[in-house]
Enzyme design. Structure first.
Site, mmCIF file in Angstrom:
data_model
loop_
_atom_site.group_PDB
_atom_site.id
_atom_site.type_symbol
_atom_site.label_atom_id
_atom_site.label_comp_id
_atom_site.label_asym_id
_atom_site.label_seq_id
_atom_site.Cartn_x
_atom_site.Cartn_y
_atom_site.Cartn_z
ATOM 1 N N ASP A 122 0.805 -1.212 0.000
ATOM 2 C CA ASP A 122 0.000 0.000 0.000
ATOM 3 C C ASP A 122 0.845 1.273 0.000
ATOM 4 O O ASP A 122 0.468 2.274 -0.627
ATOM 5 C CB ASP A 122 -1.010 -0.004 1.147
ATOM 6 C CG ASP A 122 -0.406 -0.308 2.513
ATOM 7 O OD1 ASP A 122 0.832 -0.352 2.652
ATOM 8 O OD2 ASP A 122 -1.192 -0.531 3.462
ATOM 9 N N GLU A 126 -4.788 6.269 17.614
ATOM 10 C CA GLU A 126 -5.964 5.409 17.500
ATOM 11 C C GLU A 126 -6.062 4.432 18.672
ATOM 12 O O GLU A 126 -7.168 4.133 19.154
ATOM 13 C CB GLU A 126 -5.942 4.659 16.170
ATOM 14 C CG GLU A 126 -6.124 5.571 14.960
ATOM 15 C CD GLU A 126 -7.331 6.486 15.102
ATOM 16 O OE1 GLU A 126 -8.436 5.980 15.407
ATOM 17 O OE2 GLU A 126 -7.163 7.716 14.955
ATOM 18 N N GLY A 165 -4.302 9.108 5.373
ATOM 19 C CA GLY A 165 -5.289 9.609 6.319
ATOM 20 C C GLY A 165 -4.768 10.710 7.218
ATOM 21 O O GLY A 165 -5.514 11.615 7.604
#
Length: 493
Positions: free
Chosen positions: A243, A310, A412
């Protein structure tokens, strides 16, 4: 921006991250590049008695559901798959999967790394693979797997995206950008390293032939076509299946001297080079040389990234506390700067669990005050990440003999205005933030290039720069404050 023609080709990008998966459709035309989310699904690992595993069957079903949703919206020209790196599945002689793949955060890898390095020391490994030492590199995971019955029955090893491509098409192969993260890839030759495999007693036959981004990976098997509603002759196109490699391909750079930070669960910070840097200085600084598109090298270092934030939010949610990101960032902006800083790459932060408590322990160990409420933790994490970006990019530029002019922060994390601004402040360099969907864009663009719709990397990046929303941040504030914070963090190390 003019409306996109319904007649422009549509490409389905399967993009699997550490916590979720998506199927994104991308419509590509002259000066047009538009994404739409067809389906999103959770990626929830499963802890079994023998360790932490990926629920790859659920991921595969989510991918099929997403392709079916994409097919309902109109014709799909091609499908491409990207995932994270280093993890793999083993197939037996019949092509059946031997157990769920292990998760790279499983605790079995540290001892295995020591065993590998006892047979082939770090300098030898780095001299061939150029890979950053991380305890979960594939080469170490394989050592942990070798005493199992699964290993004895294994005949083929497929990295995660290659496994999913195999289930779609029945075709076996190893995409090169993901292969380069195994520790068994020769960074100079661009092929599997027979030398390292021989030293470590690994059967060369386990590792399939390599495929470059843009190559055909076959067409859909009949039962896949039947379930998804896609035509049986729908091609599956090899993309940059790591990715980060897809994300870097979509960096909207239009000038030389750029650095990038692909910021999500991990922050991958580095440079794009024409050749690997395999010096002792590079090894000592723990930089990796991973393959990019068109034979480029992603010279970078992994930083623990938004995982820290997170995991804090997950801990607060379990305690019934508010976890809305906008409010947390607003609170963080009001906290006194540099109250406490941590090294994001401290191994204590790698495993899942109570992140605020682990941050507290690190701050106590280094004699710093504990954060006052969630906003304090958020400020600590984001300032620490900005300092890690600064340290990594400055070291990369020095090792590669490059002068940096701009940072492109994609993924992100590019939506996090505090992180973008503080990265500009910490580095003293302008930051261009976006696109947030860089990985899916890179996936779509590599499919479009294979179908003759766009040219090389420069053309792909130019299209991203012209069509995607970008934000620009200039350095602000007193650079000396960041210098002092960096010195304090270095002293703690």
């Amino acid at each position: 921006m003019p409306a996109t023609s319904r007649h422009d080709p549509v490409f389905a990008a399967v993009d699997l991250g550490a916590t979720s998966g998506r199927v994104i459709t991308g419509r590509v035309g002259p000066d047009e590049l538009v994404l739409a989310e067809a389906h999103r699904f959770a990626n929830t690992p499963v802890r079994l008695p023998d360790g932490l595993r990926w629920n790859v069957l659920a991921l595969y079903q989510g991918m099929l559901d997403g392709l079916r949703a994409a097919a309902r919206n109109g014709p799909v020209t091609s499908v491409g798959i990207d995932t994270w790196a280093v993890d793999y599945g083993l197939l037996d002689a019949d092509g059946s999967l031997l157990g769920l793949p292990f998760h790279y955060r499983d605790g079995r890898n540290a001892a295995a790394a020591e065993e590998v390095l006892a047979r082939c020391d770090g300098q030898e490994l780095y001299g061939v693979s150029g890979l950053q030492h991380l305890p979960f590199n594939t080469v170490f995971q394989l050592e942990a797997h070798r005493s199992s019955a699964q290993w004895s029955a294994a005949r083929t090893l497929l990295m995660m995206p290659d496994l999913l491509v195999y289930w779609l098409t029945g075709a076996v192969g190893a995409e090169v950008t993901n292969a380069s993260t195994t520790g068994l890839f020769d960074a100079r030759s661009g092929d599997w390293s027979d030398e390292l495999m021989g030293r470590l007693g690994l059967e060369r036959s386990l590792f399939p032939a390599l495929r470059e981004p843009g190559a055909s990976a076959g067409t859909l098997l009949p039962h896949v076509a039947g379930f998804t509603g896609l035509p049986a002759d729908t091609p599956v196109t090899t993309v940059a299946s790591h990715d980060t490699a897809s994300a870097v391909a979509a960096v909207p750079a239009t000038e030389p001297g750029f650095a990038y930070v692909s910021c999500g669960t991990w922050s991958l910070a580095g440079l794009e080079l024409d050749a690997p840097v395999l010096t002792e200085g590079s090894r000592a600084a723990n930089f990796t040389n991973e393959r990019g598109v068109d034979g480029t090298v992603r010279f970078l270092r992994n930083i623990m990234g938004m995982w820290l934030l997170e995991e804090c939010r997950r801990a607060w949610e379990r305690d019934g506390m508010p976890t809305g990101l906008e409010a947390l960032l607003a609170d963080a902006a009001r906290v006194r700067p540099f109250t406490a800083v941590i090294d994001p790459d401290d191994p204590v932060f790698l495993a899942p669990g109570d992140m605020p408590s682990r941050i507290d322990a690190a701050l106590v160990r280094t004699g710093q005050p504990l954060p006052d409420g969630p906003g304090g933790y958020v400020r600590c994490v984001l300032e620490s990440l900005a300092l890690a970006h600064r340290r990594t990019l400055r070291e990369a530029a020095g090792l590669a003999g490059r002068e940096l002019t701009r940072i492109h922060l994609v993924g992100g994390g590019s939506r996090n205005e505090l992180l973008c601004q503080w990265t500009a402040d910490a580095t003293g360099l302008p930051v261009t933030a976006g696109p947030a969907e860089a990985t899916a864009l890179g996936n779509v663009l590599l499919q479009a290039r294979a179908h003759g719709l766009v040219g090389g990397l420069a053309d792909m990046r130019g299209l991203v720069a012209r069509t995607q929303e970008l934000r620009h941040y200039s350095p602000q504030g007193d650079p000396a404050e960041w210098d002092r914070a960096a010195d304090r963090l270095a002293a703690h190390g």
